[in-house]
Scaffold this motif. Structure first.
Motif, PDB file in Angstrom:
ATOM      1  N   ASP A  88       0.147  -7.881   2.999  1.00 29.90           N
ATOM      2  CA  ASP A  88       0.714  -6.733   2.955  1.00 29.90           C
ATOM      3  C   ASP A  88      -0.720  -5.627   3.127  1.00 29.90           C
ATOM      4  O   ASP A  88      -1.799  -6.172   3.150  1.00 29.90           O
ATOM      5  CB  ASP A  88       1.636  -6.222   1.847  1.00 29.90           C
ATOM      6  N   GLU A  89      -0.433  -5.737   4.303  1.00 28.86           N
ATOM      7  CA  GLU A  89      -2.081  -4.311   4.837  1.00 28.86           C
ATOM      8  C   GLU A  89      -1.872  -3.661   4.171  1.00 28.86           C
ATOM      9  O   GLU A  89      -3.525  -2.898   3.996  1.00 28.86           O
ATOM     10  CB  GLU A  89      -1.146  -4.043   6.009  1.00 28.86           C
ATOM     11  N   ASN A  90      -1.401  -3.036   3.106  1.00 24.22           N
ATOM     12  CA  ASN A  90      -1.609  -1.910   2.225  1.00 24.22           C
ATOM     13  C   ASN A  90      -2.388  -2.462   0.782  1.00 24.22           C
ATOM     14  O   ASN A  90      -2.750  -1.263  -0.087  1.00 24.22           O
ATOM     15  CB  ASN A  90      -0.646  -1.350   1.713  1.00 24.22           C
ATOM     16  N   ASP A  91      -1.961  -3.993   0.487  1.00 23.44           N
ATOM     17  CA  ASP A  91      -2.704  -4.680  -0.489  1.00 23.44           C
ATOM     18  C   ASP A  91      -3.989  -3.663  -1.074  1.00 23.44           C
ATOM     19  O   ASP A  91      -4.214  -3.293  -2.649  1.00 23.44           O
ATOM     20  CB  ASP A  91      -2.355  -5.049  -0.894  1.00 23.44           C
ATOM     21  N   GLY A  92      -5.129  -4.497  -0.560  1.00 24.26           N
ATOM     22  CA  GLY A  92      -6.080  -3.167  -0.701  1.00 24.26           C
ATOM     23  C   GLY A  92      -6.302  -1.632  -0.951  1.00 24.26           C
ATOM     24  O   GLY A  92      -7.105  -1.492  -1.338  1.00 24.26           O
ATOM     25  N   LYS A  93      -5.641  -1.060  -0.947  1.00 31.14           N
ATOM     26  CA  LYS A  93      -5.442   0.880  -0.636  1.00 31.14           C
ATOM     27  C   LYS A  93      -5.147   1.125  -2.224  1.00 31.14           C
ATOM     28  O   LYS A  93      -4.690   0.331  -3.229  1.00 31.14           O
ATOM     29  CB  LYS A  93      -4.281   0.947   0.321  1.00 31.14           C
ATOM     30  N   ASN A  94      -6.509   2.257  -2.185  1.00 36.85           N
ATOM     31  CA  ASN A  94      -5.931   3.305  -3.503  1.00 36.85           C
ATOM     32  C   ASN A  94      -4.075   3.731  -3.906  1.00 36.85           C
ATOM     33  O   ASN A  94      -3.798   4.015  -2.539  1.00 36.85           O
ATOM     34  CB  ASN A  94      -6.817   4.219  -3.584  1.00 36.85           C
ATOM     35  N   VAL A  95      -3.852   4.154  -4.541  1.00 40.50           N
ATOM     36  CA  VAL A  95      -2.719   4.504  -4.484  1.00 40.50           C
ATOM     37  C   VAL A  95      -3.156   5.997  -4.904  1.00 40.50           C
ATOM     38  O   VAL A  95      -3.511   6.728  -6.205  1.00 40.50           O
ATOM     39  CB  VAL A  95      -1.566   3.573  -5.496  1.00 40.50           C
ATOM     40  N   ILE A  96      -1.701   6.963  -4.741  1.00 39.17           N
ATOM     41  CA  ILE A  96      -0.800   7.793  -5.311  1.00 39.17           C
ATOM     42  C   ILE A  96       0.300   7.834  -5.880  1.00 39.17           C
ATOM     43  O   ILE A  96       1.758   7.241  -5.210  1.00 39.17           O
ATOM     44  CB  ILE A  96      -1.204   8.895  -4.144  1.00 39.17           C
ATOM     45  N   MET A  97       0.440   8.057  -7.847  1.00 37.07           N
ATOM     46  CA  MET A  97       1.289   8.097  -7.893  1.00 37.07           C
ATOM     47  C   MET A  97       1.652   8.951  -8.601  1.00 37.07           C
ATOM     48  O   MET A  97       1.528  10.269  -8.753  1.00 37.07           O
ATOM     49  CB  MET A  97       1.290   6.659  -9.308  1.00 37.07           C
ATOM     50  N   GLU A  98       3.173   9.254  -7.880  1.00 33.33           N
ATOM     51  CA  GLU A  98       4.333  10.730  -8.870  1.00 33.33           C
ATOM     52  C   GLU A  98       5.177  10.005 -10.412  1.00 33.33           C
ATOM     53  O   GLU A  98       5.795   8.895  -9.966  1.00 33.33           O
ATOM     54  CB  GLU A  98       4.993  11.238  -7.757  1.00 33.33           C
ATOM     55  N   ILE A  99       4.834  10.420 -11.510  1.00 24.82           N
ATOM     56  CA  ILE A  99       6.021  10.441 -12.128  1.00 24.82           C
ATOM     57  C   ILE A  99       7.126  11.596 -12.632  1.00 24.82           C
ATOM     58  O   ILE A  99       5.997  12.583 -12.625  1.00 24.82           O
ATOM     59  CB  ILE A  99       5.262   9.738 -13.479  1.00 24.82           C
ATOM     60  N   ARG A 100       8.162  12.199 -12.671  1.00 26.40           N
ATOM     61  CA  ARG A 100       8.710  12.371 -13.291  1.00 26.40           C
ATOM     62  C   ARG A 100      10.083  12.407 -14.186  1.00 26.40           C
ATOM     63  O   ARG A 100      10.566  11.649 -14.391  1.00 26.40           O
ATOM     64  CB  ARG A 100       9.883  13.006 -11.763  1.00 26.40           C
ATOM     65  N   GLY A 101      10.326  13.419 -15.086  1.00 20.07           N
ATOM     66  CA  GLY A 101      11.056  13.352 -16.182  1.00 20.07           C
ATOM     67  C   GLY A 101      12.527  13.347 -15.203  1.00 20.07           C
ATOM     68  O   GLY A 101      12.670  14.417 -14.430  1.00 20.07           O
ATOM     69  N   ALA A 102      13.075  12.488 -15.402  1.00 20.26           N
ATOM     70  CA  ALA A 102      14.401  12.459 -14.854  1.00 20.26           C
ATOM     71  C   ALA A 102      15.848  13.014 -15.674  1.00 20.26           C
ATOM     72  O   ALA A 102      15.662  14.099 -16.438  1.00 20.26           O
ATOM     73  CB  ALA A 102      14.734  11.133 -14.066  1.00 20.26           C
TER      74      ALA A 102
END
Length: 351
Positions: free
Chosen positions: A100-114
């Motif tokens: 996966d070309e994205n494997d080495g990248k940093n991430v942005i995560m979003e968590i929401r109460g549902a």
């Protein structure tokens, strides 16, 4: 497989020669690209060398089988290296799976109460704590970008960046709906309630991945606010950016500088637009989606955290672990390892 491996070795040697070329050595950008390609191929080249050495050892052991004095030693060598060849072959097969070309990248995560009101927001806060502890164990760094606290604790929404080595390769399996089963503190009769929180994991993207026109943006600035809406900043440092064509809205207020908040907001916006494009692509490639662990759909229920039984179950691979307390303290590795292993297995089988 060997033809493919020989081609990789040939390319690896070509890169070595190119990197020794004085003309190329003076081109920093070219050197950077070649060096990255070399690093990506290096593990395969070394493992293939081990594979060939093991084959040679098997051949040598077979040639000694007719020697009465060396037969016993030859049999041991043959058995040992035959087992080793089987292991090395499997390792090579996994290394040859397209990355996966994205494997080495940093991430942005979003968590929401549902679903579940206050309890869902509290659970969202528990998930954020879990991922924070896991990031610490991995040596990663977390930067909160935007947060909306829940009225009874936790978060209605929290967005943050995780920076480090190969972050996306491990956290990419976390997107989806997470379900909790437990007795809320507000429950007077001791009944178990079920609540959910959603997690979205997006790779951080570079300028080359997504093009955003300035004319497509609406940018608002305002005072940052804390819990309960109280102002925590007397200047207009908080930034809200709306991407008009997609109606994607991003907010950042955790930095004191408007410029820094705008930079972070733009980084999230690019990642969200890129993520939406990838979701559209994957929905069109149904065969490719089947080869993945889960669809990546944000509404897909991926995991249940059952407090009365101290159990965590990942529904995509039917994997359970009776260590919920450890998992919530950042002990996610057994679950993530199981997901990676299953993902590799499915790709090898071509499912």
């Amino acid at each position: 497989m060997e033809e493919r491996l020989e081609a990789i070795v040939k390319r690896y040697k070509e890169i070595e020669e190119e990197l020794m070329n004085p003309e190329i050595m003076g081109d920093f950008k070219k050197v950077s690209v070649l060096s990255k390609e070399q690093r990506d191929l290096e593990e395969i080249v070394k493992k293939y060398e081990e594979y060939k050495n093991t084959q040679t050892a098997i051949s040598d052991a077979k040639s000694l089988m007719n020697d009465a004095e060396l037969r016993e030693m030859a049999e041991m060598e043959l058995e040992e290296n035959t087992k080793k060849l089987e292991i090395v072959t499997k390792e090579l097969e996994i290394l040859l799976i397209p990355k996966d070309e994205n494997d080495g990248k940093n991430v942005i995560m979003e968590i929401r109460g549902a679903a579940g009101g206050d309890e869902a927001n509290i659970f969202a806060g528990d998930l954020f704590r879990m991922y924070t502890y896991y990031a610490e164990k991995e040596g990663w760094k977390i930067e909160v970008i935007n947060e909306i606290p829940g009225s009874s604790g936790g978060f209605s929404q929290v967005e943050y960046m995780v920076k480090g080595e190969n972050v996306y390769s491990k956290l990419k399996y976390e997107s989806g709906a997470h379900r909790v089963q437990r007795v809320p503190e507000t429950e007077s009769q001791g009944r178990v309630h079920t609540s959910t929180a959603t997690v979205v994991v997006m790779p951080e993207v570079e300028d080359i991945d997504v093009e955003i026109k300035e004319s497509d943006l609406k940018i608002d600035v305002y005072h940052s606010s804390g819990a309960g809406g109280q102002s925590v900043n007397t200047s207009n440092s908080a930034v809200r950016i709306t991407h008009l064509p997609t109606n994607t809205v991003v907010t950042c207020q955790n930095e004191r500088s408007q410029m820094k908040n705008k930079e972070k907001a733009m980084s999230i916006l690019k990642s969200k637009i890129y993520d939406n494009l990838e979701q559209q692509k994957n929905s069109e490639l149904t065969a490719e989606r089947k080869s993945k662990v889960g669809t990546g759909d944000r509404s897909e229920k991926i995991r249940t955290y059952n407090y009365p039984q101290n159990r965590v179950t990942d529904h995509r691979i039917n994997f359970s672990i009776m260590e919920l307390d450890r998992v919530m303290d950042g002990g996610l590795e057994p679950i993530i390892t199981a997901l990676i292993t299953e993902d590799q297995k499915r790709k090898l089988e071509g499912k």
